[in-house]
Design an enzyme around this catalytic site. Sequence first.
Site, PDB file in Angstrom:
ATOM      1  N   LYS A 137       0.852  -1.201   0.000  1.00 45.53           N
ATOM      2  CA  LYS A 137       0.000   0.000   0.000  1.00 45.53           C
ATOM      3  C   LYS A 137       0.882   1.243   0.000  1.00 45.53           C
ATOM      4  O   LYS A 137       2.050   1.195   0.400  1.00 45.53           O
ATOM      5  CB  LYS A 137      -0.943   0.023   1.207  1.00 45.53           C
ATOM      6  CG  LYS A 137      -0.256   0.056   2.592  1.00 45.53           C
ATOM      7  CD  LYS A 137       0.161   1.430   3.099  1.00 45.53           C
ATOM      8  CE  LYS A 137       0.882   1.371   4.447  1.00 45.53           C
ATOM      9  NZ  LYS A 137       1.725   2.522   4.728  1.00 45.53           N
ATOM     10  N   GLY A 194       7.680   1.210   4.705  1.00 47.80           N
ATOM     11  CA  GLY A 194       6.485   2.054   4.808  1.00 47.80           C
ATOM     12  C   GLY A 194       5.424   1.655   3.803  1.00 47.80           C
ATOM     13  O   GLY A 194       4.514   2.418   3.502  1.00 47.80           O
ATOM     14  N   LEU A 195       5.529   0.406   3.297  1.00 48.02           N
ATOM     15  CA  LEU A 195       4.597  -0.080   2.275  1.00 48.02           C
ATOM     16  C   LEU A 195       3.700  -1.199   2.814  1.00 48.02           C
ATOM     17  O   LEU A 195       2.966  -1.832   2.054  1.00 48.02           O
ATOM     18  CB  LEU A 195       5.378  -0.597   1.055  1.00 48.02           C
ATOM     19  CG  LEU A 195       6.277   0.442   0.380  1.00 48.02           C
ATOM     20  CD1 LEU A 195       7.177  -0.218  -0.663  1.00 48.02           C
ATOM     21  CD2 LEU A 195       5.437   1.533  -0.278  1.00 48.02           C
ATOM     22  N   GLY A 221       4.411  -4.157   3.794  1.00 50.65           N
ATOM     23  CA  GLY A 221       4.721  -5.493   3.265  1.00 50.65           C
ATOM     24  C   GLY A 221       4.510  -6.580   4.306  1.00 50.65           C
ATOM     25  O   GLY A 221       3.850  -7.587   4.033  1.00 50.65           O
ATOM     26  N   SER A 275       2.709  -6.453   7.046  1.00 50.64           N
ATOM     27  CA  SER A 275       1.282  -6.513   7.406  1.00 50.64           C
ATOM     28  C   SER A 275       0.490  -7.239   6.337  1.00 50.64           C
ATOM     29  O   SER A 275      -0.426  -8.009   6.639  1.00 50.64           O
ATOM     30  CB  SER A 275       0.715  -5.095   7.564  1.00 50.64           C
ATOM     31  OG  SER A 275       1.341  -4.438   8.629  1.00 50.64           O
ATOM     32  N   ASP A 330      -2.045  -1.690  10.590  1.00 50.24           N
ATOM     33  CA  ASP A 330      -2.259  -1.645   9.134  1.00 50.24           C
ATOM     34  C   ASP A 330      -2.917  -2.915   8.598  1.00 50.24           C
ATOM     35  O   ASP A 330      -3.292  -2.965   7.429  1.00 50.24           O
ATOM     36  CB  ASP A 330      -0.906  -1.533   8.399  1.00 50.24           C
ATOM     37  CG  ASP A 330      -0.338  -0.132   8.451  1.00 50.24           C
ATOM     38  OD1 ASP A 330      -1.052   0.783   8.893  1.00 50.24           O
ATOM     39  OD2 ASP A 330       0.822   0.027   8.032  1.00 50.24           O
TER      40      ASP A 330
HETATM   41  O1  C5P Z   1       0.401  -1.430  15.096  1.00 49.11           O
HETATM   42  P1  C5P Z   1       1.802  -1.564  14.643  1.00 49.11           P
HETATM   43  O2  C5P Z   1       2.486  -2.777  15.217  1.00 49.11           O
HETATM   44  O3  C5P Z   1       1.961  -1.482  13.165  1.00 49.11           O
HETATM   45  O4  C5P Z   1       2.570  -0.301  15.215  1.00 49.11           O
HETATM   46  C1  C5P Z   1       3.964  -0.231  15.347  1.00 49.11           C
HETATM   47  C2  C5P Z   1       4.330   0.908  16.270  1.00 49.11           C
HETATM   48  O5  C5P Z   1       4.082   2.165  15.627  1.00 49.11           O
HETATM   49  C3  C5P Z   1       3.548   0.977  17.567  1.00 49.11           C
HETATM   50  O6  C5P Z   1       4.136   0.177  18.558  1.00 49.11           O
HETATM   51  C4  C5P Z   1       3.633   2.458  17.912  1.00 49.11           C
HETATM   52  O7  C5P Z   1       4.886   2.752  18.476  1.00 49.11           O
HETATM   53  C5  C5P Z   1       3.583   3.123  16.540  1.00 49.11           C
HETATM   54  N1  C5P Z   1       2.216   3.507  16.139  1.00 49.11           N
HETATM   55  C6  C5P Z   1       1.604   4.597  16.740  1.00 49.11           C
HETATM   56  N2  C5P Z   1       0.324   4.933  16.369  1.00 49.11           N
HETATM   57  C7  C5P Z   1      -0.323   4.243  15.419  1.00 49.11           C
HETATM   58  C8  C5P Z   1       0.280   3.139  14.791  1.00 49.11           C
HETATM   59  C9  C5P Z   1       1.567   2.803  15.177  1.00 49.11           C
HETATM   60  O8  C5P Z   1       2.183   5.263  17.602  1.00 49.11           O
HETATM   61  N3  C5P Z   1      -1.555   4.601  15.073  1.00 49.11           N
END
Ligand code: C5P
Length: 307
Positions: A9, A98-99, A101, A103, A136
């Site tokens: 994405k 940042g894509l 991948g 997820s 994501d």
């Molecule tokens: O949910 P995910 O594992 O992708 O998030 C990785 C990290 O990115 C989280 O632990 C947090 O530090 C940060 N994050 C955030 N706010 C979000 C999504 C991610 O602070 N909405």
Amino acid sequence: MLTVTAPAKVNLHLEVLGLRSDGFHELAMVMQSIDLADCLQFTNTADAQITLTCDDPSLSTGADNLVLKAAELLRARSGFGELGVSMHLEKRIPIGAGLAGGSSDGAAALVGLNALWGLGHTPAALESMAAELGSDMPFCVAGGTQLCFGRGELLEPVAPITEGLAVLLVKDPLVSVSTPWAYQRCKEISGTNYLQGEMAFEQRRQALREAPWLQPLRAGCPPPLRNDLQVVVAPETKAVQASIQLLQELPNALAVAMSGSGPSCFALFRDQDQCDQAAADLAPKLKTAGLSAWACSLRSDGVRIAS
Ligand code: C5P
């Protein structure tokens, strides 16, 4: 054997609204699936083992991989501890880019194993399990063009972007950005300006829902692109500065931005021909700068069973 495609994405819009009580950031985003995709293959086994191999030796295939986390979660929820699978991942989406991948691979595991094991979960149930594994991931299950609110897991579909827009993606293969680091830096730099409270958040969500470029009759109104993490990541990541500069020089680029927490960046084009031409024109400069590039079309779906 079952094969599932797991598309990447880009963020057409990533707005950081504020901080949540769970420590995550409250976001207002528009995510868009593109046709750069990994491929996850599944073979049923009778030994109650869940295993993963990958054609890219730089990727961990241990318990931290979202594919294994997704498989373990799905099996635990099924109540059938004897279920087994051997999975193989063909990696095309760059890692730590940042894509989404990782997820998307995890989402592919949920969708693929739901079919392989005959569990009968609805798409909504799979999205809800996906949300437990990563912010994501529900988007990756659903795909297409979606408004993503909350941590990123609350989806509202929007009419697919049908103008035939195309995306030229650029990334330094030697650089990756940690998502927790990017959000932490964002808090340090912009925290004092964050919006406070649900009413302020909802006003911004509504403004995004009503944005002219997201309306069904949007001819001639391409996404302007916004990423609040770009101003945080770019000053500390030379690869992002170089990517943005090169993409901004392209005469037909409609808009340019970083995707997610970076470091990949992209330019939007009115059609695939202009995008392919830009990729060809930019090739010598990209080579000199050590950047990889992909000319991609937009997809109107997420992870899909291919065969
Ligand atoms: O949910 P995910 O594992 O992708 O998030 C990785 C990290 O990115 C989280 O632990 C947090 O530090 C940060 N994050 C955030 N706010 C979000 C999504 C991610 O602070 N909405």
